[in-house]
Design an enzyme around this catalytic site. Structure first.
Site, mmCIF file in Angstrom:
data_model
loop_
_atom_site.group_PDB
_atom_site.id
_atom_site.type_symbol
_atom_site.label_atom_id
_atom_site.label_comp_id
_atom_site.label_asym_id
_atom_site.label_seq_id
_atom_site.Cartn_x
_atom_site.Cartn_y
_atom_site.Cartn_z
ATOM 1 N N HIS A 64 0.828 -1.207 0.000
ATOM 2 C CA HIS A 64 0.000 0.000 0.000
ATOM 3 C C HIS A 64 0.872 1.270 0.000
ATOM 4 O O HIS A 64 2.029 1.241 0.431
ATOM 5 C CB HIS A 64 -0.934 0.004 1.207
ATOM 6 C CG HIS A 64 -2.038 -1.005 1.096
ATOM 7 N ND1 HIS A 64 -3.140 -1.019 1.915
ATOM 8 C CD2 HIS A 64 -2.209 -2.041 0.216
ATOM 9 C CE1 HIS A 64 -3.938 -2.013 1.558
ATOM 10 N NE2 HIS A 64 -3.396 -2.658 0.539
ATOM 11 N N GLU A 106 0.863 3.937 1.807
ATOM 12 C CA GLU A 106 1.337 4.421 3.110
ATOM 13 C C GLU A 106 2.561 3.633 3.567
ATOM 14 O O GLU A 106 3.547 4.203 4.052
ATOM 15 C CB GLU A 106 0.234 4.288 4.181
ATOM 16 C CG GLU A 106 -1.051 5.008 3.856
ATOM 17 C CD GLU A 106 -2.069 4.142 3.112
ATOM 18 O OE1 GLU A 106 -1.687 3.435 2.153
ATOM 19 O OE2 GLU A 106 -3.249 4.186 3.461
ATOM 20 N N CYS A 123 -5.639 1.404 5.728
ATOM 21 C CA CYS A 123 -6.152 0.108 6.190
ATOM 22 C C CYS A 123 -5.517 -0.239 7.541
ATOM 23 O O CYS A 123 -4.608 0.454 8.007
ATOM 24 C CB CYS A 123 -5.853 -0.974 5.156
ATOM 25 S SG CYS A 123 -4.120 -1.491 5.161
ATOM 26 N N CYS A 141 -1.568 -0.858 7.325
ATOM 27 C CA CYS A 141 -0.790 0.390 7.233
ATOM 28 C C CYS A 141 -0.907 1.176 8.534
ATOM 29 O O CYS A 141 0.053 1.824 8.963
ATOM 30 C CB CYS A 141 -1.278 1.239 6.060
ATOM 31 S SG CYS A 141 -0.868 0.483 4.482
HETATM 32 N N1 LIG Z 1 -5.336 3.302 2.113
HETATM 33 C C1 LIG Z 1 -5.104 2.522 1.026
HETATM 34 C C2 LIG Z 1 -6.098 1.715 0.524
HETATM 35 C C3 LIG Z 1 -5.823 0.931 -0.569
HETATM 36 N N2 LIG Z 1 -4.599 0.977 -1.136
HETATM 37 C C4 LIG Z 1 -4.339 0.205 -2.351
HETATM 38 C C5 LIG Z 1 -4.415 -1.268 -2.320
HETATM 39 C C6 LIG Z 1 -4.887 -1.627 -3.707
HETATM 40 O O1 LIG Z 1 -3.797 -1.565 -4.636
HETATM 41 C C7 LIG Z 1 -5.853 -0.509 -3.996
HETATM 42 C C8 LIG Z 1 -7.278 -0.796 -3.573
HETATM 43 O O2 LIG Z 1 -7.842 -1.582 -4.565
HETATM 44 P P1 LIG Z 1 -9.426 -1.749 -4.740
HETATM 45 O O3 LIG Z 1 -9.858 -2.772 -3.749
HETATM 46 O O4 LIG Z 1 -10.061 -0.392 -4.512
HETATM 47 O O5 LIG Z 1 -9.544 -2.209 -6.169
HETATM 48 O O6 LIG Z 1 -5.364 0.595 -3.276
HETATM 49 C C9 LIG Z 1 -3.632 1.795 -0.631
HETATM 50 O O7 LIG Z 1 -2.501 1.862 -1.171
HETATM 51 N N3 LIG Z 1 -3.897 2.547 0.457
HETATM 52 ZN ZN LIG Z 2 -2.901 -0.246 3.773
#
Ligand SMILES: Nc1ccn([C@H]2C[C@H](O)[C@@H](COP(=O)(O)O)O2)c(=O)n1
Ligand SMILES: [Zn+2]
Length: 171
Positions: A84, A86, A110, A113
Site C-alpha cells: 500500500h 502508506e 487500512c 498500514c
Molecule cells: N489506504 C489505502 C487503501 C488501498 N490501497 C491500495 C491497495 C490496492 O492496490 C488498492 C485498492 O484496490 P481496490 O480494492 O479499490 O480495487 O489501493 C492503498 O494503497 N492505500
Molecule cells: Zn494499507
C-alpha cells in the site's frame, strides 16, 4: 505584491500524494502518500517532505507476473501482493525518523498500514476519501488510531484541481 493564488501547505502535500499516485499501475485504485515533518520533528524543519509512496508490487515482483485483478482466487488477485501507498512511503523513508511526522494520503489507511503508521511515530493522518469506511479493515484501523492518539483529519479544501503544465517556455 505577492501572488495571491499560491496553494496552501495542505494542498501542496496532498497534491504531492496525488501526483505519486499517478505512478501506480493498479488499474482500479491508485493511491499516493506523502510524509511530512511536523513542528516537533527532531532534526527536521517543519513542512519538509520526508518520503513519498504509491501502491505497487514489491521490488522484483514484476507487473507482468503478478495479477492486478480484484476478483477470483485470493492468489490470483492483487491483494496478497500489493504494497500500500502508506507502507511504501514509510519504507521509502529508509530509516529516517518519522516521529512526530504527518502523513497525507488520498484514501483512509487500512489496518495493516495503520499499524506501521503508529509504530513509525507518525502522529497525524490527513486524508481525502474514506470510501471504505464501512469495512472491518477501516473500522479496525480507526480503533487503533484512536487508542494510539493519532490525529485524523479529513482534508477540507476549496481546491478541486491543480493543473501541471509541462509546456513551460524556457527563458
Ligand atoms: N489506504 C489505502 C487503501 C488501498 N490501497 C491500495 C491497495 C490496492 O492496490 C488498492 C485498492 O484496490 P481496490 O480494492 O479499490 O480495487 O489501493 C492503498 O494503497 N492505500
Ligand atoms: Zn494499507
Amino acid at each position: 505584491m505577492k501572488r495571491p493564488d499560491y496553494i496552501s501547505w495542505d494542498d501542496y502535500f496532498m497534491g504531492m500524494a496525488l501526483l505519486a499516485a499517478k505512478r501506480s499501475k493498479d488499474p482500479s485504485t491508485q493511491v499516493g502518500a506523502c510524509i511530512v515533518s511536523g513542528e516537533e520533528c527532531v532534526g527536521q524543519r517543519p513542512n519538509t517532505i520526508l518520503s513519498l509512496g504509491y501502491n505497487g508490487f514489491p521490488i522484483g515482483c514484476k507487473d507482468d507476473h503478478f495479477p492486478w485483478d480484484r476478483e477470483g482466487n485470493f492468489l490470483d488477485t492483487k491483494y496478497p501482493f500489493v504494497v500500500h501507498a502508506e507502507l511504501n512511503a514509510i519504507l521509502n523513508a529508509q530509516g529516517k525518523s518519522l516521529v512526530g511526522a504527518k502523513l497525507y494520503v488520498a484514501l483512509f489507511p487500512c489496518n495493516e498500514c495503520c499499524k506501521a503508521i503508529i509504530q513509525s511515530g507518525i502522529n497525524e493522518v490527513i486524508y481525502l476519501s474514506d470510501k471504505y469506511a464501512q469495512t472491518d479493515v477501516v473500522k479496525a484501523s480507526k480503533k487503533m488510531f484512536e487508542a494510539a492518539g493519532v490525529k485524523l483529519t479529513r482534508l477540507e479544501t476549496q481546491t478541486s484541481k491543480i493543473v501541471l503544465d509541462f509546456n513551460v517556455e524556457m527563458i
